[in-house]
Design a protein around this motif. Structure first.
Motif, PDB file in Angstrom:
ATOM      1  N   HIS A   1      37.428  33.931  46.685  1.00  0.00           N
ATOM      2  CA  HIS A   1      38.098  33.748  45.265  1.00  0.00           C
ATOM      3  C   HIS A   1      37.010  34.226  44.448  1.00  0.00           C
ATOM      4  CE1 HIS A   1      39.442  30.918  41.707  1.00  0.00           C
ATOM      5  NE2 HIS A   1      39.424  32.122  41.422  1.00  0.00           N
ATOM      6  N   VAL A   2      37.378  35.585  43.882  1.00  0.00           N
ATOM      7  CA  VAL A   2      36.260  36.316  43.036  1.00  0.00           C
ATOM      8  C   VAL A   2      36.876  35.884  41.602  1.00  0.00           C
ATOM      9  CG1 VAL A   2      35.806  38.638  42.273  1.00  0.00           C
ATOM     10  CG2 VAL A   2      36.739  38.196  44.400  1.00  0.00           C
ATOM     11  N   ARG A   3      35.683  35.299  41.014  1.00  0.00           N
ATOM     12  CA  ARG A   3      35.980  34.659  39.558  1.00  0.00           C
ATOM     13  C   ARG A   3      35.081  35.659  38.588  1.00  0.00           C
ATOM     14  NH1 ARG A   3      34.469  28.440  39.458  1.00  0.00           N
ATOM     15  NH2 ARG A   3      34.827  28.888  36.952  1.00  0.00           N
ATOM     16  N   ASP A   4      35.429  35.846  37.351  1.00  0.00           N
ATOM     17  CA  ASP A   4      34.824  36.250  36.258  1.00  0.00           C
ATOM     18  C   ASP A   4      34.023  35.388  35.570  1.00  0.00           C
ATOM     19  OD1 ASP A   4      33.869  37.409  33.807  1.00  0.00           O
ATOM     20  OD2 ASP A   4      35.664  38.076  33.237  1.00  0.00           O
ATOM     21  N   ILE A   5      32.816  35.074  36.106  1.00  0.00           N
ATOM     22  CA  ILE A   5      32.008  33.959  35.470  1.00  0.00           C
ATOM     23  C   ILE A   5      31.472  34.067  34.218  1.00  0.00           C
ATOM     24  CG2 ILE A   5      29.502  34.683  36.254  1.00  0.00           C
ATOM     25  CD1 ILE A   5      31.311  31.333  36.842  1.00  0.00           C
TER      26      ILE A   5
END
Length: 464
Positions: free
Chosen positions: A297-301
Motif C-alpha cells: 500500500h503506497v501512501r502519500d504521507i
C-alpha cells in the motif's frame, strides 16, 4: 486557455467546454468525519485539469441543507449563474454526486453543461484507458451511468412512434429505444469482460506454475505507485504528478536481496467516492490484488488527507473481499516533501512498526529497506536446503522448480546438479514424503515432515 484552443475527440465532443468552473459542496454526512474541504477542492481541480480543461474559477460552498432540486442553496446558485455568464464558462463541475434532476435543473439555471464527480472520473478513465480490457471496463461503467441519466435528456426522447394499422397504440418512445439499446450494449460488454476474466484466470494459473510470488501495488491516486514501480524495476511506466496517470495494470519481475525473483504488479489508483460501477467494471483487474502474496500500500504521507485516503483505499479493498491472510506493507512515500519535526516523528513511527517503511520513490530513500522487508515477509517461514539431484531425475527437478524457490543452481564435474532451495513448510513436507532419500542424516527435517501428506507430487508439465 483561449476559447479558440479547444479539446477535440476526447469525450466532451464540442470544443465549447474548455473553460470550467469547479465547486466542492461541503456536506457533512452523519457519522462520517469531515474531510479537509480545501484538500477536496484541490483534488477536484486536479481531476479537472487531468483532462486538460481550463479551470477559470473554483470554490467551496457550504450546504447546511441539501436541496433536492439543485443540491446547493438558491443564493449560491444565483451568484454562480452570474459568474458563469460573465466569465463565459461552458462547463460546471460539481464535486459531489448529483441526481439526474439536480443535474438537469442546474444546467437550466446556469445555461451550461454540468457534470458531477462520477461523470468527471468516468471522463478521465475514458481518456486514459489504453488496453482493450481497460476500454471495455470504462465503457461498461459509462453505459450504466448514462442509462440512469436518460431521464434528464432533451424532450425529443419523449416523442413516440406510431403503431401499426389500427391496433398499434402509441408505440415505443425514443427514451425506451435508447434505454433498450444501452441495455443491449451493456449485455455485450459484460460478455466480453467475462472472456477477459477467464483469460486473466488462465494467466494467473500459469503464473502459479512459476515459483514467483506476486506483490501488488495499491494506493490512492497520485500517491506515487508508478514512480516507485519504475524505481524498483528500472522500468519506464508513465508516471506524472497527475491524478490517474496510469490505469492499465503493469507487471515486471525484480530480484530481491536474497536472489529470489518476484513479480510486481502496478494497479489502478483509488480515490474517494470512486463510482461503484467503476469498481465493478475493474474487478477483473483488481482481482490481481486478491491473488497477490503481498499487498504493498503506497501512501502519500506528505498529503494532509493521508489518513482519510487510507480509509478510502481500505474501503475499496474491503469491497473486493480481500481476506486478512494477505499481508499488507505500507510504503509511506514522498518523504522528501516532509521536513523538520514532522519528518522525525514519521520516521520514529515507521521504525516502531515493521510493516511500515518510510520512503521517497523520487530519490530512492528507503527503497532498499522496503525490498528487504518484502524479502523477509516472503521467506519468514521458509527453510533453505542444499540438494543434490541426479541429472537423469528430471521429474524431481521439475517438481522443485514448480513448488519451491530455486535460489541457486550448480552443475558439478561429475554431472550432478546441486540446488540451493527455499521451501515453504507444507511444500517441504510433500517433497520429503515423495523423495525420502533426500532427508538429511540428522532428525531435523524428519521431525518436520513425517506428519505431512504422503501423496506423490504431480510432475511439472510446461504445456499444462
Amino acid at each position: 486557455m483561449s476559447k479558440e484552443h479547444r479539446r477535440e475527440g476526447k469525450g466532451w465532443g464540442p470544443a465549447e467546454s474548455s473553460r470550467a468552473l469547479v465547486i466542492h459542496p461541503i456536506i457533512r454526512i452523519k457519522g462520517e468525519p469531515l474531510r479537509s474541504p480545501d484538500a477536496r477542492l484541490e483534488e477536484a481541480i486536479g481531476l479537472t485539469q487531468a483532462i486538460e480543461l481550463d479551470v477559470v474559477h473554483a470554490e467551496t460552498i457550504r450546504t447546511d441543507k441539501v436541496s433536492p432540486a439543485h443540491l446547493i442553496g438558491g443564493g449560491a446558485k444565483e451568484r454562480l449563474a452570474h459568474l458563469i455568464k460573465n466569465e463565459e464558462i461552458d462547463l460546471a463541475i460539481v464535486d459531489s454526486s448529483l441526481t439526474p434532476i439536480q443535474q438537469r435543473n442546474l444546467e437550466k439555471a446556469w445555461e451550461c453543461k454540468v457534470i458531477d464527480r462520477t461523470g468527471l472520473i468516468l471522463e478521465i478513465f475514458g481518456a486514459r484507458a489504453r488496453t482493450h480490457e481497460g476500454r471495455l471496463q470504462v465503457e461498461l461503467a459509462a453505459m450504466k451511468y448514462q442509462r440512469s441519466r436518460l431521464v434528464r435528456s432533451w424532450t425529443h426522447l419523449e416523442r413516440q412512434r406510431g403503431g401499426l394499422g389500427f391496433i398499434g397504440g402509441p408505440g415505443e418512445s425514443q427514451l425506451e429505444i435508447d434505454r433498450r439499446l444501452i441495455d443491449e450494449r451493456i449485455d455485450k460488454l459484460k460478455r466480453e469482460l467475462e472472456r477477459v476474466k477467464r483469460t486473466r484466470e488462465l494467466q494467473r494459473s500459469a503464473r502459479k506454475r512459476v515459483p514467483y510470488p506476486v506483490i501488488a501495488f495499491v494506493g490512492y491516486t497520485n500517491a506515487g505507485k508508478s514512480t516507485l514501480f519504475n524505481r524498483l524495476t528500472n522500468s519506464d511506466v508513465f508516471a506524472k504528478d497527475l491524478l490517474f496517470a496510469t490505469l492499465d495494470p503493469t507487471m515486471r519481475s525484480v530480484e530481491l536481496v536474497s536472489g529470489r525473483k518476484v513479480i510486481l504488479s502496478d494497479t489502478v489508483g483509488f480515490i474517494s467516492d470512486l463510482p461503484h460501477d467503476l469498481i465493478a467494471a475493474f474487478r477483473a483487474t483488481l482481482e490481481e490484488v486478491l491473488e497477490a502474496d503481498i499487498v504493498l500500500h503506497v501512501r502519500d504521507i506528505a498529503c494532509s488527507d493521508s489518513e482519510e485516503q487510507l480509509r478510502d483505499v481500505e474501503t475499496v479493498l474491503a469491497s473486493l473481499n480481500m481476506g486478512q491472510s494477505v499481508p499488507v506493507v505500507e510504503a509511506w512515500n514522498k518523504l522528501d516533501l516532509v521536513e523538520g519535526e514532522e519528518r522525525k516523528a514519521l520516521l520514529e513511527k515507521a521504525l516502531r512498526d515493521e510493516n511500515i517503511i518510510a520512503i521517497s520513490a523520487l530519490n530512492g530513500e528507503g527503497c532498499n529497506a522496503l525490498l528487504s522487508r518484502l524479502d523477509d515477509l516472503l521467506t519468514r517461514h521458509n527453510t533453505e536446503l542444499e540438494l543434490e539431484i541426479e541429472p537423469w531425475d528430471g521429474k524431481q527437478l521439475s517438481w522443485l522448480y514448480e513448488h519451491a524457490d530455486v535460489l541457486q543452481r550448480k552443475d558439478t564435474d561429475e554431472g550432478k546438479i546441486v540446488l540451493r532451495v527455499s521451501f515453504a513448510a507444507d511444500m517441504m513436507g510433500k517433497y520429503f514424503a515423495a523423495y525420502p532419500d533426500q532427508l538429511p542424516e540428522d532428525d531435523y527435517a524428519e521431525e518436520l515432515v513425517l506428519e505431512s501428506e504422503t501423496e506423490e507430487p504431480v510432475p511439472y508439465d510446461p504445456l499444462k
